[in-house]
Design a protein around this motif. Sequence first.
Motif, PDB file in Angstrom:
ATOM      1  N   LYS A   1      38.842  46.537  43.419  1.00 43.85           N
ATOM      2  CA  LYS A   1      39.715  45.426  43.034  1.00 43.85           C
ATOM      3  C   LYS A   1      40.388  44.818  44.256  1.00 43.85           C
TER       4      LYS A   1
ATOM      5  N   LEU B   1      37.795  42.696  46.112  1.00 45.83           N
ATOM      6  CA  LEU B   1      37.555  41.433  45.417  1.00 45.83           C
ATOM      7  C   LEU B   1      38.734  40.486  45.576  1.00 45.83           C
ATOM      8  N   ASN B   2      39.943  41.028  45.486  1.00 48.93           N
ATOM      9  CA  ASN B   2      41.142  40.206  45.644  1.00 48.93           C
ATOM     10  C   ASN B   2      41.195  39.590  47.029  1.00 48.93           C
TER      11      ASN B   2
ATOM     12  N   SER C   1      36.363  36.143  40.107  1.00 49.40           N
ATOM     13  CA  SER C   1      37.610  36.457  39.403  1.00 49.40           C
ATOM     14  C   SER C   1      37.330  37.080  38.046  1.00 49.40           C
TER      15      SER C   1
ATOM     16  N   TYR D   1      36.792  40.664  38.683  1.00 50.62           N
ATOM     17  CA  TYR D   1      38.080  41.291  39.001  1.00 50.62           C
ATOM     18  C   TYR D   1      38.906  41.527  37.736  1.00 50.62           C
TER      19      TYR D   1
ATOM     20  N   TYR E   1      40.259  44.878  36.091  1.00 49.98           N
ATOM     21  CA  TYR E   1      41.708  44.995  35.894  1.00 49.98           C
ATOM     22  C   TYR E   1      42.021  45.393  34.457  1.00 49.98           C
TER      23      TYR E   1
END
Length: 704
Positions: free
Chosen positions: A4, A7-8, A68, A71, A75
């Motif tokens: 994560k 990716l962020n 996103s 992600y 999440y």
Amino acid sequence: MGSKTILNGFVLLVFVGWLFIWVMLPTPTYKNSWTPHLLINLDSTYFREQGINLLLFTFPIMLIAAVSCVYLHLYSKSTSDHSSTNKGREYFASWRRPRLVMESLGIVNAVELIFAAMFTLLLIWSLANYIYISYGNLHMHNPAEKVWMAKFRSVALRLGYIGNVCYAFLFFPVTRLSSILPLVGLTSESSIKYHIWLGHISMALAVLHSVGFVIYYAVSNQMIDMIEWSSSYVSNVAGEIATLVAIAMWITSLYKIRRKMFDLFFYTHQLYTLYIIFYLLHVGVAYTCMILPGIFLFLIDRYLRFLQSKRSARLISARLLPCSTFELTFSKNPALTYNPTSILFVNVPSVSKLQWHPFTIVSSSNLETDKLSVVIKCMGSWSQKLEKQLSSSPDRLQISTEGPYGPSSSHFLSRECLVMVSGGSGITPMISIFRELIYRSTLQPNTKVPKVILITSFKNTTDLTMLDLLLPISTTPSNISNLDFQIEAYITRENEPQQHDHSNLELTAKSKQQLIVFKQNPKDSPISAALGKSSWLWLGAIITSSFFMFLLLLGLVTRYSIYPIERDGKLYHYSAKIIWDMFLACASIFIGTSVIFMWQKRENEIEGKQIQNVEIPTNPTNSPVGNLCGTERELESHPHQSIVQATKVHYGARPDLKRILFGCKASDVGVVVCGPKSMRHEVANICASGLAQNLHFESISFNW
């Protein structure tokens, strides 16, 4: 956690690079140095003049939107954020604190101020550079034209360029199923104000651009050009039509007009499709690629909502309260989850076939796994007509829904103390929070649950019956013994209880509170996620497949239809190119979205057939309103008794919010407010004062 973070970071890097391109776009460096090299390296018979802008402006945002989705899927699969993001949340707490509270702008925090300042600087920077370059290479359009006329035209043209920057961002805030907004902690509802701000700026620039050219044509004796639809350049007529449509949408969206004549605003705003078509015909294919991502993602969302709305939701019951408020309870797929304060869009064809209205979901997807409830307060003609239909106790009511839509996290639930301030119908988001806390305090014993202080204001005593909604309709009473809460209810228009007689009280609490159980129709389906369990991954698949299909079709059309004509020195109509772009984008979205949605629809239908009819008690639990008004009456359940004992009613007074909030001595106090603008602004000013660093502000607003 590592994936994560990667990716962020990747998304942030691409976004910063995309913004950097916008910064460099109006500079001499981009025009004189970068563009020639880009043309040499990216010259393609498949995309022609669109290639550069597709790569620099369109592709990065589409990539961000797709990544996103991955992600957000990770999440949502991770452990609840209330236990894992405290440090990060506290680090950014000061940035989210209100910094500016104004009637015109609303409540603005530090992050919003910084981004607004940066965006304003980008517009000023772009305009200054555009004008500087154009003045250095001034183009005279006819021998009789004077220098000042050419400069005036140049400024008017560059104002249009700047408006295009606004349009690049305009559609992101109104994309309800957005994978980009949740990355920065936003929902489509909370970001509507950004759409309004961008709309005002873009319209001001569009009007200046249009008026500037009208003046230029008048003083240079070229008024005939205003009705020109050029085959080799931009269409002036298309721009004029787009401007007129936009002005109509702009005027009817102004706050006072929108609040007094909502129907006029609603139906006029549906002209956005006409506006987009003529605006794109005016700016041409190259500039269309700059603003394409926002429009492309919005169209995907809009078509998905259309497909979802074609299903009739399975309405189970309606609970009518004596305060012109009612709760609609639907059957839902147990796999559907959402966070507190989420909303559901509702359409009732028997009231209006076109109007959709958002309402807060008061049920907890964890506590009520097979039911979803919304609360509607009668405040306009639409809700009044619906209440009238419900009062006649119909056997069935056809309703379509869109959503749910809501925040990606509920971090405020992990505070040491949670103060919820509401006014009137603003209590509905607080009900959803309260029900979620019931779930966490009973079924998640190891989860830290905050102490809850609910401060709510009502106009009349009968409005107190809205407190009944804190507990769901259930055959098994909810256990709230583990929840530490107190309720301060203020009745502002009555100085003392209006009902003293026991028989009158019974009439209010029992006779006027009505529960209607509807007959089930096999064609109705439980509310479920539009794209099933892994909705974020499927949305990413739709975005990726639709965009690459668009690029493939565009490349084929350009190579085998447009390029052969232009290669022979002939003219391919300027507007025909943008018509191709619009058609191919819509076709790609239609195909990509339809295939995946229909696949998921089949899965949802299989699950829906397995969901049994939800059991609803035929008699609702008696309202505790009698005890709140000062009359002793036996209660039927312990949860209602607990609510009565925790509630203190104040008549003829308004809450002293400053005293209450400053009196909260816990080190970590979440303050959630929903109600009239004056109430929200008062709470925001208290939290922004700096006198209590332990107060962390959250605002929920439906009055945009």
